[in-house]
Design a protein around this motif. Structure first.
Motif, mmCIF file in Angstrom:
data_model
loop_
_atom_site.group_PDB
_atom_site.id
_atom_site.type_symbol
_atom_site.label_atom_id
_atom_site.label_comp_id
_atom_site.label_asym_id
_atom_site.label_seq_id
_atom_site.Cartn_x
_atom_site.Cartn_y
_atom_site.Cartn_z
ATOM 1 N N LYS A 194 0.833 -1.202 0.000
ATOM 2 C CA LYS A 194 0.000 0.000 0.000
ATOM 3 C C LYS A 194 0.871 1.257 0.000
ATOM 4 C CE LYS A 194 -3.895 -2.195 2.411
ATOM 5 N NZ LYS A 194 -4.725 -2.177 3.643
ATOM 6 N N THR A 195 1.984 1.193 0.702
ATOM 7 C CA THR A 195 2.898 2.331 0.736
ATOM 8 C C THR A 195 3.468 2.597 -0.651
ATOM 9 O OG1 THR A 195 3.484 1.762 3.023
ATOM 10 C CG2 THR A 195 4.945 3.274 1.855
ATOM 11 N N THR A 196 3.872 1.533 -1.334
ATOM 12 C CA THR A 196 4.397 1.671 -2.700
ATOM 13 C C THR A 196 3.350 2.294 -3.622
ATOM 14 O OG1 THR A 196 5.887 -0.238 -2.431
ATOM 15 C CG2 THR A 196 5.319 0.413 -4.686
ATOM 16 N N ASP A 197 2.122 1.795 -3.548
ATOM 17 C CA ASP A 197 1.049 2.308 -4.408
ATOM 18 C C ASP A 197 0.760 3.782 -4.119
ATOM 19 O OD1 ASP A 197 0.804 -0.150 -5.622
ATOM 20 O OD2 ASP A 197 -0.939 -0.770 -4.443
ATOM 21 N N TYR A 198 0.731 4.133 -2.846
ATOM 22 C CA TYR A 198 0.451 5.520 -2.464
ATOM 23 C C TYR A 198 1.490 6.467 -3.058
ATOM 24 C CZ TYR A 198 0.069 9.662 0.541
ATOM 25 O OH TYR A 198 -0.051 10.948 1.012
ATOM 26 N N ILE A 199 2.774 6.128 -2.892
ATOM 27 C CA ILE A 199 3.841 6.996 -3.389
ATOM 28 C C ILE A 199 3.817 7.059 -4.908
ATOM 29 C CG2 ILE A 199 6.343 7.286 -3.530
ATOM 30 C CD1 ILE A 199 6.514 5.929 -0.755
ATOM 31 N N ALA A 200 3.682 5.902 -5.559
ATOM 32 C CA ALA A 200 3.679 5.868 -7.022
ATOM 33 C C ALA A 200 2.544 6.699 -7.599
ATOM 34 C CB ALA A 200 3.581 4.422 -7.514
ATOM 35 N N ASN A 201 1.344 6.548 -7.060
ATOM 36 C CA ASN A 201 0.184 7.289 -7.575
ATOM 37 C C ASN A 201 0.344 8.787 -7.362
ATOM 38 O OD1 ASN A 201 -1.108 4.932 -8.410
ATOM 39 N ND2 ASN A 201 -2.169 4.663 -6.461
ATOM 40 N N MET A 202 0.830 9.183 -6.186
ATOM 41 C CA MET A 202 1.016 10.605 -5.906
ATOM 42 C C MET A 202 2.029 11.224 -6.864
ATOM 43 S SD MET A 202 2.651 12.443 -2.545
ATOM 44 C CE MET A 202 1.174 12.388 -1.555
ATOM 45 N N LEU A 203 3.154 10.566 -7.051
ATOM 46 C CA LEU A 203 4.210 11.142 -7.880
ATOM 47 C C LEU A 203 3.843 11.152 -9.361
ATOM 48 C CD1 LEU A 203 7.373 9.671 -6.109
ATOM 49 C CD2 LEU A 203 6.388 11.959 -5.888
ATOM 50 N N GLU A 204 3.153 10.116 -9.808
ATOM 51 C CA GLU A 204 2.725 10.098 -11.211
ATOM 52 C C GLU A 204 1.771 11.251 -11.504
ATOM 53 O OE1 GLU A 204 1.269 6.110 -11.640
ATOM 54 O OE2 GLU A 204 3.129 5.425 -12.590
ATOM 55 N N ARG A 205 0.908 11.574 -10.539
ATOM 56 C CA ARG A 205 -0.014 12.703 -10.717
ATOM 57 C C ARG A 205 0.744 14.026 -10.847
ATOM 58 N NH1 ARG A 205 -3.045 10.062 -6.614
ATOM 59 N NH2 ARG A 205 -2.291 11.581 -5.070
ATOM 60 N N GLU A 206 1.933 14.065 -10.236
ATOM 61 C CA GLU A 206 2.738 15.289 -10.277
ATOM 62 C C GLU A 206 3.702 15.305 -11.461
ATOM 63 O OE1 GLU A 206 2.389 17.871 -8.309
ATOM 64 O OE2 GLU A 206 0.811 16.922 -7.112
ATOM 65 N N GLY A 207 3.618 14.304 -12.330
ATOM 66 C CA GLY A 207 4.464 14.275 -13.518
ATOM 67 C C GLY A 207 5.857 13.737 -13.288
ATOM 68 N N VAL A 208 6.065 13.046 -12.192
ATOM 69 C CA VAL A 208 7.364 12.424 -11.901
ATOM 70 C C VAL A 208 7.421 11.051 -12.564
ATOM 71 C CG1 VAL A 208 8.868 11.570 -10.055
ATOM 72 C CG2 VAL A 208 7.548 13.670 -9.719
ATOM 73 N N ARG A 209 8.554 10.701 -13.149
ATOM 74 C CA ARG A 209 8.725 9.385 -13.755
ATOM 75 C C ARG A 209 8.874 8.331 -12.657
ATOM 76 N NH1 ARG A 209 12.541 12.496 -16.339
ATOM 77 N NH2 ARG A 209 14.277 11.260 -15.490
ATOM 78 N N VAL A 210 8.063 7.287 -12.743
ATOM 79 C CA VAL A 210 8.032 6.264 -11.692
ATOM 80 C C VAL A 210 8.267 4.887 -12.302
ATOM 81 C CG1 VAL A 210 6.532 5.062 -10.041
ATOM 82 C CG2 VAL A 210 6.531 7.569 -10.146
ATOM 83 N N GLN A 211 9.081 4.090 -11.628
ATOM 84 C CA GLN A 211 9.318 2.713 -12.062
ATOM 85 C C GLN A 211 9.248 1.792 -10.843
ATOM 86 O OE1 GLN A 211 12.952 2.065 -14.250
ATOM 87 N NE2 GLN A 211 12.879 -0.149 -13.964
ATOM 88 N N LEU A 212 8.296 0.873 -10.844
ATOM 89 C CA LEU A 212 8.163 -0.084 -9.756
ATOM 90 C C LEU A 212 9.186 -1.201 -9.923
ATOM 91 C CD1 LEU A 212 4.270 -0.508 -9.591
ATOM 92 C CD2 LEU A 212 5.694 1.122 -8.347
ATOM 93 N N PHE A 213 9.632 -1.746 -8.817
ATOM 94 C CA PHE A 213 10.496 -2.930 -8.879
ATOM 95 C C PHE A 213 9.627 -4.146 -9.193
ATOM 96 C CE2 PHE A 213 12.989 -0.197 -5.901
ATOM 97 C CZ PHE A 213 14.092 -0.015 -6.734
ATOM 98 N N LYS A 214 10.135 -5.043 -10.009
ATOM 99 C CA LYS A 214 9.348 -6.189 -10.461
ATOM 100 C C LYS A 214 9.339 -7.332 -9.452
ATOM 101 C CE LYS A 214 10.117 -5.228 -15.369
ATOM 102 N NZ LYS A 214 10.682 -5.748 -16.656
ATOM 103 N N LYS A 215 10.417 -7.500 -8.685
ATOM 104 C CA LYS A 215 10.548 -8.668 -7.820
ATOM 105 C C LYS A 215 10.295 -8.369 -6.351
ATOM 106 C CE LYS A 215 13.787 -11.103 -10.853
ATOM 107 N NZ LYS A 215 15.117 -11.773 -10.948
#
Length: 364
Positions: free
Chosen positions: A22-43
């Motif tokens: 949930k922490t990962t999702d929260y940060i990723a969604n917030m930053l993507e909305r602000e136009g920051v490039r986001v890449q999740l780790f696959k493993k």
């Protein structure tokens, strides 16, 4: 940008090592909305977020996981080590630099790293390529009030190394009326504890060896337990001293096993290395502190027996220049205390110092 609001959200989302979904999702969604490039780790959990382009690539590591502990009678994930604050500073730095992204002289990468408390989250990030291409890497850790007060900051933290030993005493249970027929695992554990007090290295190097867990026996009190499990927490200020301590402890365990005629064995886990502070990165952080907080805020390097897996980045990538900011926050009663609290105004100060350090590092 309301840093306290972000902190509250992250604090409520507290999750333990490698479960920071949930922490990962929260940060990723917030930053993507602000136009920051986001890449999740696959493993594994966690992510990297970037702004700017080209070289050099300057990084910031924000640890994400919480501790599992009792809080007001309830066992729960709890951010009592300040990782919620570290993530907030990382997010704040990204958003602050994003406002003038066109002026950046390189790429800023924020690594939101899982499992610092487990001691190997940084290795997972490294193995996933999250640290590839970095020239300099910064970290931050809130410091207890007895080290730094609010408004003060240290340009580096010299952590010691830490490691655990999980052990087992293996024997046969005995009748309570016949203790002469074997070895009482509790007595063996007591003897081991006494032997650990005789482990000695140079007193000039801070170190400690202690038993932190011991379990033997069951509900029948007329049975002498032949088996038990135990754990050791071992710490040393230098990696060389840690190697020496491990060797001496292994020797004590083997000798005691032979003397008591009982099997005592185990293995070392969750090694966290001591710090190797880079002087160039420390100089950048020192200049950033003075520029943003003033000469009166600058304090010497913090030396602590605590450990942090941040230092795996420089062990695995010797060319990487890295340092961790020690941030004063009037933090009480102490790190890992279930009721840990701090002055939230330090969040804005942390963003300012790290943002300045990133800019200085790009100009080098």
């Amino acid at each position: 940008m309301n840093l306290d609001y972000i902190w509250r959200d992250l604090h409520e989302l507290a999750e333990t090592s490698f479960k920071e979904v949930k922490t990962t999702d929260y940060i990723a969604n917030m930053l993507e909305r602000e136009g920051v490039r986001v890449q999740l780790f696959k493993k594994h959990t966690g992510l990297i977020a970037e702004i700017g382009s080209g070289e050099p690539v300057i990084g910031f590591r924000a640890d994400m996981d919480a501790l599992w502990q009792e809080v007001n009678g309830e066992m729960k994930a709890n951010h009592s080590c300040g990782h919620d604050a570290h993530m907030t500073i990382g997010i704040g730095t990204l958003l602050a630099l994003k406002k003038n992204e066109a002026s950046l002289k390189g790429t800023f990468r924020c690594i939101f790293q899982p499992a610092e408390e487990q001691g190997n989250g940084s290795l997972s990030v490294i193995n996933s390529g999250g640290a590839d291409g970095l020239k300099m890497l910064f970290g931050v850790h809130l410091r207890p009030k007895d080290e730094l007060s609010f408004g003060e900051a240290a340009p580096s933290i010299s952590h010691g190394g830490g490691i655990f030993f999980e052990g087992k005493i293996t024997g046969e249970d005995l009748h309570g009326a016949r203790p002469h027929q074997g070895t009482n695992a509790i007595e063996a554990g007591f003897a081991l504890q006494q032997q650990l007090h005789t482990v000695r290295i140079s007193p000039m190097i801070p170190h400690s060896v202690k038993m932190t867990s011991f379990h033997a026996g069951a509900s029948n009190y007329n049975i002498i337990p032949g088996s038990a499990t135990f754990a050791l927490d071992v710490r040393a200020q230098t990696n060389e001293a840690m190697d020496e301590l491990k060797k001496l402890i292994d020797e004590k365990i083997r000798a005691l096993s032979t003397m008591l005629n009982v099997k005592i064995e185990g293995y070392w886990i969750d090694y966290t290395p001591g710090a190797a502070v880079n002087e160039d990165a420390e100089a950048v952080m020192r200049e950033a502190i003075v520029h943003e907080l003033g000469d009166e805020a600058l304090r010497p390097r913090v030396v602590t027996p605590g450990s942090d897996d941040f230092h795996f980045y420089t062990i695995e990538k010797p060319e990487l220049k890295a340092v961790m900011l020690g941030l004063g926050a009037d933090l009480e009663p102490g790190l890992h205390h279930p009721d840990m609290r701090f002055n939230h105004d330090c969040l804005e100060q942390g963003v300012r110092v790290i943002s300045r350090a990133v800019g200085l590092a790009m100009e080098e």
